[in-house]
Write a protein that holds these residues in place. Structure first.
Motif, mmCIF file in Angstrom:
data_model
loop_
_atom_site.group_PDB
_atom_site.id
_atom_site.type_symbol
_atom_site.label_atom_id
_atom_site.label_comp_id
_atom_site.label_asym_id
_atom_site.label_seq_id
_atom_site.Cartn_x
_atom_site.Cartn_y
_atom_site.Cartn_z
ATOM 1 N N TYR A 1 45.451 19.135 27.497
ATOM 2 C CA TYR A 1 44.991 19.544 28.818
ATOM 3 C C TYR A 1 43.495 19.846 28.805
ATOM 4 N N LEU A 2 42.963 20.293 27.651
ATOM 5 C CA LEU A 2 41.526 20.493 27.536
ATOM 6 C C LEU A 2 40.798 19.152 27.419
ATOM 7 N N THR A 3 41.428 18.210 26.741
ATOM 8 C CA THR A 3 40.816 16.884 26.591
ATOM 9 C C THR A 3 40.602 16.223 27.945
ATOM 10 N N ILE A 4 41.656 16.204 28.763
ATOM 11 C CA ILE A 4 41.519 15.524 30.055
ATOM 12 C C ILE A 4 40.610 16.317 30.992
ATOM 13 N N GLY A 5 40.594 17.634 30.845
ATOM 14 C CA GLY A 5 39.667 18.428 31.644
ATOM 15 C C GLY A 5 38.224 18.116 31.277
ATOM 16 N N PHE A 6 37.967 17.941 29.982
ATOM 17 C CA PHE A 6 36.615 17.628 29.536
ATOM 18 C C PHE A 6 36.201 16.231 29.992
ATOM 19 N N VAL A 7 37.134 15.282 29.950
ATOM 20 C CA VAL A 7 36.832 13.930 30.425
ATOM 21 C C VAL A 7 36.473 13.970 31.916
ATOM 22 N N ALA A 8 37.218 14.753 32.685
ATOM 23 C CA ALA A 8 36.909 14.894 34.112
ATOM 24 C C ALA A 8 35.520 15.489 34.311
ATOM 25 N N LEU A 9 35.173 16.475 33.486
ATOM 26 C CA LEU A 9 33.851 17.089 33.587
ATOM 27 C C LEU A 9 32.752 16.074 33.276
ATOM 28 N N VAL A 10 32.929 15.294 32.210
ATOM 29 C CA VAL A 10 31.931 14.276 31.869
ATOM 30 C C VAL A 10 31.768 13.291 33.029
ATOM 31 N N GLY A 11 32.878 12.914 33.649
ATOM 32 C CA GLY A 11 32.806 12.011 34.796
ATOM 33 C C GLY A 11 32.045 12.626 35.953
ATOM 34 N N LEU A 12 32.294 13.910 36.235
ATOM 35 C CA LEU A 12 31.586 14.581 37.321
ATOM 36 C C LEU A 12 30.087 14.657 37.046
ATOM 37 N N VAL A 13 29.729 14.941 35.791
ATOM 38 C CA VAL A 13 28.312 15.012 35.433
ATOM 39 C C VAL A 13 27.655 13.644 35.625
ATOM 40 N N ALA A 14 28.368 12.582 35.232
ATOM 41 C CA ALA A 14 27.823 11.230 35.413
ATOM 42 C C ALA A 14 27.589 10.935 36.890
ATOM 43 N N LEU A 15 28.535 11.334 37.740
ATOM 44 C CA LEU A 15 28.368 11.117 39.177
ATOM 45 C C LEU A 15 27.246 11.983 39.741
ATOM 46 N N GLY A 16 27.144 13.208 39.225
ATOM 47 C CA GLY A 16 26.078 14.087 39.691
ATOM 48 C C GLY A 16 24.700 13.561 39.340
ATOM 49 N N ILE A 17 24.546 13.077 38.104
ATOM 50 C CA ILE A 17 23.252 12.548 37.665
ATOM 51 C C ILE A 17 22.856 11.331 38.488
ATOM 52 N N THR A 18 23.822 10.490 38.801
ATOM 53 C CA THR A 18 23.532 9.240 39.521
ATOM 54 C C THR A 18 23.673 9.381 41.028
ATOM 55 N N SER A 19 23.669 10.612 41.520
ATOM 56 C CA SER A 19 23.878 10.811 42.957
ATOM 57 C C SER A 19 22.603 10.712 43.772
ATOM 58 N N THR A 20 21.472 10.522 43.119
ATOM 59 C CA THR A 20 20.198 10.514 43.831
ATOM 60 C C THR A 20 19.884 9.133 44.411
ATOM 61 N N ASP A 21 18.956 9.111 45.358
ATOM 62 C CA ASP A 21 18.527 7.855 45.949
ATOM 63 C C ASP A 21 17.915 6.924 44.909
ATOM 64 N N GLY A 22 17.233 7.520 43.926
ATOM 65 C CA GLY A 22 16.637 6.706 42.875
ATOM 66 C C GLY A 22 17.671 5.908 42.110
ATOM 67 N N TRP A 23 18.818 6.533 41.832
ATOM 68 C CA TRP A 23 19.874 5.826 41.106
ATOM 69 C C TRP A 23 20.546 4.780 41.985
ATOM 70 N N VAL A 24 20.602 5.021 43.279
ATOM 71 C CA VAL A 24 21.129 3.996 44.180
ATOM 72 C C VAL A 24 20.277 2.738 44.071
ATOM 73 N N LYS A 25 18.943 2.930 44.024
ATOM 74 C CA LYS A 25 18.036 1.790 43.908
ATOM 75 C C LYS A 25 18.150 1.124 42.544
ATOM 76 N N ARG A 26 18.268 1.927 41.479
ATOM 77 C CA ARG A 26 18.335 1.354 40.130
ATOM 78 C C ARG A 26 19.594 0.526 39.933
ATOM 79 N N LEU A 27 20.723 1.063 40.387
ATOM 80 C CA LEU A 27 22.003 0.393 40.148
ATOM 81 C C LEU A 27 22.301 -0.691 41.175
ATOM 82 N N GLY A 28 21.730 -0.552 42.357
ATOM 83 C CA GLY A 28 22.108 -1.452 43.433
ATOM 84 C C GLY A 28 23.338 -0.918 44.137
ATOM 85 N N GLY A 29 23.456 -1.226 45.404
ATOM 86 C CA GLY A 29 24.532 -0.656 46.212
ATOM 87 C C GLY A 29 25.921 -0.911 45.674
#
Length: 313
Positions: free
Chosen positions: A144-172
């Protein structure tokens, strides 16, 4: 009906980058994309901060019980999951009430969910005496800690890439594909919530039932718009029954309690409402913003005709 892949309910708005300049509002969460003050965004920001402020006040006044760190861990995790669900509600709410400005806060809400979950992990590390080796070992060995940590890593990835700059870098398209991971993250977070609760899973099942409604909404809604009222009404019993089935299955598989008595208990209100009934009530309440949106839509032609008449005069 459509697939989930056609409606990325991600943490940030599908946005065109803000124009540069001192009024762009970058780093100022209570300003809109043009840099103007937004009372709506400020109100949402304050609301997102209230659980943290309340927790801090409880800690300062010794109100977190005999194990304050453990209680703080529980509360930050609970609020992280709740706010994550709110971030998934932003798109349906915008479509139902037909108010595009609702989307202004989706990024803020998603980042707030990430912040609460990061606080959840930080408090857990503190509870382990800042022994990082032990923390890593626990995360690896406890499912249960493993899957919680995986969810956290996913949220951090989404948070980091949530900016307009990342939208431009990755493409829509690639950006949207990445942020569809929020659905899987939500599932992992809910499984973690249920497993760590162990005995009384009432609140966890209520949260899971609301997540079912959010996913059901996306399956029933046409691309870019709100579903018909009859579809929303149909979703009320579907979400409620789905919640009851989840709770009965959990108790049956996890504790050996017979399936049918738990299922029937969802209709027994003697000791309060069970999660399935609460989910049904909340699902039915979502018909109200849909009716409001229909009413607003009905008024638009009238306003348009009046404006045309005024210009002609």
């Amino acid at each position: 009906m459509r697939s989930l892949s056609k409606d990325p309910a991600c943490m940030t708005a599908r946005a065109i980058p803000s124009p540069p300049g001192p009024r762009s509002g970058i780093g100022v969460p209570w300003r809109d994309r043009q840099g103007a003050f937004s009372a709506f965004k400020l109100a949402v920001l304050v609301a997102l901060m209230l659980p943290a402020l309340w927790l801090a006040w409880q800690a300062a006044n010794g109100m977190l019980g005999p194990r304050p760190l453990n209680e703080a861990i529980h509360q930050t995790g609970l609020w992280g999951v709740r706010i994550l669900l709110v971030s998934l509600l932003v798109t349906p709410l915008r479509q139902l009430v037909r108010q595009p400005r609702v989307m202004l806060v989706r990024r803020m809400v998603g980042v707030a969910a990430m912040a609460y979950i990061l606080a959840h992990l930080a408090l857990y590390i503190a509870d382990q005496g800042f022994d990082l080796g032990k923390v890593v070992s626990e995360i690896v060995l406890r499912f249960y800690l493993t899957i919680g940590f995986v969810a956290l890593v996913g949220l951090v990835a989404l948070g980091i890439t949530s900016t307009d700059g990342w939208v431009k870098r990755l493409g829509g398209r690639r950006w949207q594909a990445l942020h569809r991971a929020v659905y899987a993250i939500g599932v992992l977070a809910l499984v973690h919530f249920v497993l760590q609760t162990k005995l009384d899973v009432t609140e966890a099942m209520l949260t899971a039932g609301l997540f079912l409604w959010l996913m059901g909404y996306r399956l029933l809604a046409p691309k870019g718009g709100a579903p018909a009222l009859w579809r929303l009404a149909l979703l009320v019993p579907i979400a409620a029954i789905g919640t009851a089935l989840l709770e009965a299955a959990w108790y049956g598989l996890g504790t050996g309690v017979p399936f049918w008595p738990v299922l029937e208990a969802n209709l027994d209100t003697e000791f309060g409402l069970r999660p399935a009934l609460w989910v049904g009530i909340v699902s039915a309440a979502m018909l109200l913003p849909a009716l409001y949106g229909k009413w607003q839509q009905g008024r638009q032609p009238v306003r348009g005709r009046r404006a045309s008449a005024t210009r002609s005069a």
